[in-house]
Design a protein around this motif. Structure first.
Motif, PDB file in Angstrom:
ATOM      1  N   GLY A  21       0.637  -1.292   0.286  1.00 29.26           N
ATOM      2  CA  GLY A  21      -0.405  -0.080  -0.077  1.00 29.26           C
ATOM      3  C   GLY A  21       1.302   1.285  -0.638  1.00 29.26           C
ATOM      4  N   LEU A  22       0.421   2.331  -0.228  1.00 28.88           N
ATOM      5  CA  LEU A  22       0.874   4.007  -0.068  1.00 28.88           C
ATOM      6  C   LEU A  22       0.730   4.646   1.237  1.00 28.88           C
ATOM      7  N   ILE A  23       1.703   5.094   1.872  1.00 29.87           N
ATOM      8  CA  ILE A  23       1.434   6.225   2.853  1.00 29.87           C
ATOM      9  C   ILE A  23       1.642   7.459   2.891  1.00 29.87           C
ATOM     10  N   LEU A  24       1.078   8.747   3.513  1.00 27.85           N
ATOM     11  CA  LEU A  24       1.230   9.585   3.486  1.00 27.85           C
ATOM     12  C   LEU A  24       2.166   9.953   4.899  1.00 27.85           C
ATOM     13  N   TYR A  25       2.858  10.452   4.598  1.00 28.46           N
ATOM     14  CA  TYR A  25       3.894  10.554   6.107  1.00 28.46           C
ATOM     15  C   TYR A  25       4.586  11.524   5.904  1.00 28.46           C
ATOM     16  N   PRO A  26       5.008  12.391   7.381  1.00 27.46           N
ATOM     17  CA  PRO A  26       6.075  13.739   7.335  1.00 27.46           C
ATOM     18  C   PRO A  26       7.677  12.413   7.075  1.00 27.46           C
ATOM     19  N   THR A  27       8.362  13.347   6.447  1.00 28.30           N
ATOM     20  CA  THR A  27       9.841  12.828   6.618  1.00 28.30           C
ATOM     21  C   THR A  27      10.612  14.365   7.173  1.00 28.30           C
ATOM     22  N   ASP A  28      12.042  13.569   6.771  1.00 31.50           N
ATOM     23  CA  ASP A  28      13.308  14.987   7.186  1.00 31.50           C
ATOM     24  C   ASP A  28      12.980  16.471   6.688  1.00 31.50           C
ATOM     25  N   THR A  29      12.234  16.142   5.615  1.00 35.14           N
ATOM     26  CA  THR A  29      12.200  17.511   4.233  1.00 35.14           C
ATOM     27  C   THR A  29      10.448  18.113   4.744  1.00 35.14           C
TER      28      THR A  29
END
Length: 192
Positions: A21-29
């Motif tokens: 599946g696909l996730i929506l997630y925070p990254t270092d940017t």
């Protein structure tokens, strides 16, 4: 913003990634749409969700530079110095990508990889044990969101899981620097 990450948040993201599946997630940017970077069907879903031309390759995230040789034929020694000393998040485009979904690799055989140090991404990557696709959480041609509140409902509805960590962080984030690095060590900036 809360510094503690609910273990359930990472566990649910892992379940979705492992199921393709696909996730929506925070990254270092900035916030990213992500999937298993070794799963061609999941990568195809990312392109479809964004309405992105498949000739425009996506980048991948790793949690440790020691994993680079698993995904790049030849890692120039200078890459390790650039990663260690850069002040901002840095995506390096390497030649000779391998062990990744074929629809993720650019026509010239290159791949952009960023080593992350982030309270959500790092433990997620450590536990997933594979690279993650990371592409800005916007439709192709639209501006990249500077924080969660700028992400369109179409993107939110198009993924299988939205991380709860970082949604209340309203600081404006920016994309990483992007540098192309040749096997001999020659480099050029693609985005500063």
């Amino acid at each position: 913003m809360s510094n503690s990450i609910p273990v359930s948040d990472i566990n649910r993201a892992l379940d979705v990634l492992r199921a393709g599946g696909l996730i929506l997630y925070p990254t270092d940017t900035i916030w990213g749409v992500g999937c298993d970077a070794t799963n061609p069907a999941a990568v195809e879903r990312v392109y479809q969700l964004k309405g992105r031309d498949q000739r425009k390759s996506l980048i991948v995230l790793l949690d440790n530079e020691n994993k680079l040789p698993g995904y790049v034929d030849e890692v120039p020694e200078i890459a390790y110095q650039l990663i260690e000393y850069t002040e901002r998040p840095l995506t390096i485009v390497y030649s000779g990508a391998k062990n990744l979904a074929s629809n993720l690799i650019a026509e010239d055989g290159s791949i952009g990889i960023r080593i992350v140090n982030h309270p959500f991404c790092s433990p997620l990557l450590q536990r997933f044990r594979k690279p993650l696709v990371s592409t800005s959480a916007n439709l192709s041609g639209q501006h990249a969101p500077k924080n969660f509140s700028e992400i369109s409902q179409e993107i939110i509805n198009g993924v299988d899981y939205v991380a709860s960590y970082g949604q209340d962080d309203d600081r404006e984030k920016q994309a990483s620097m992007v540098m192309k690095l040749e096997p001999g060590g020659k480099f050029s900036f693609l985005r500063r």
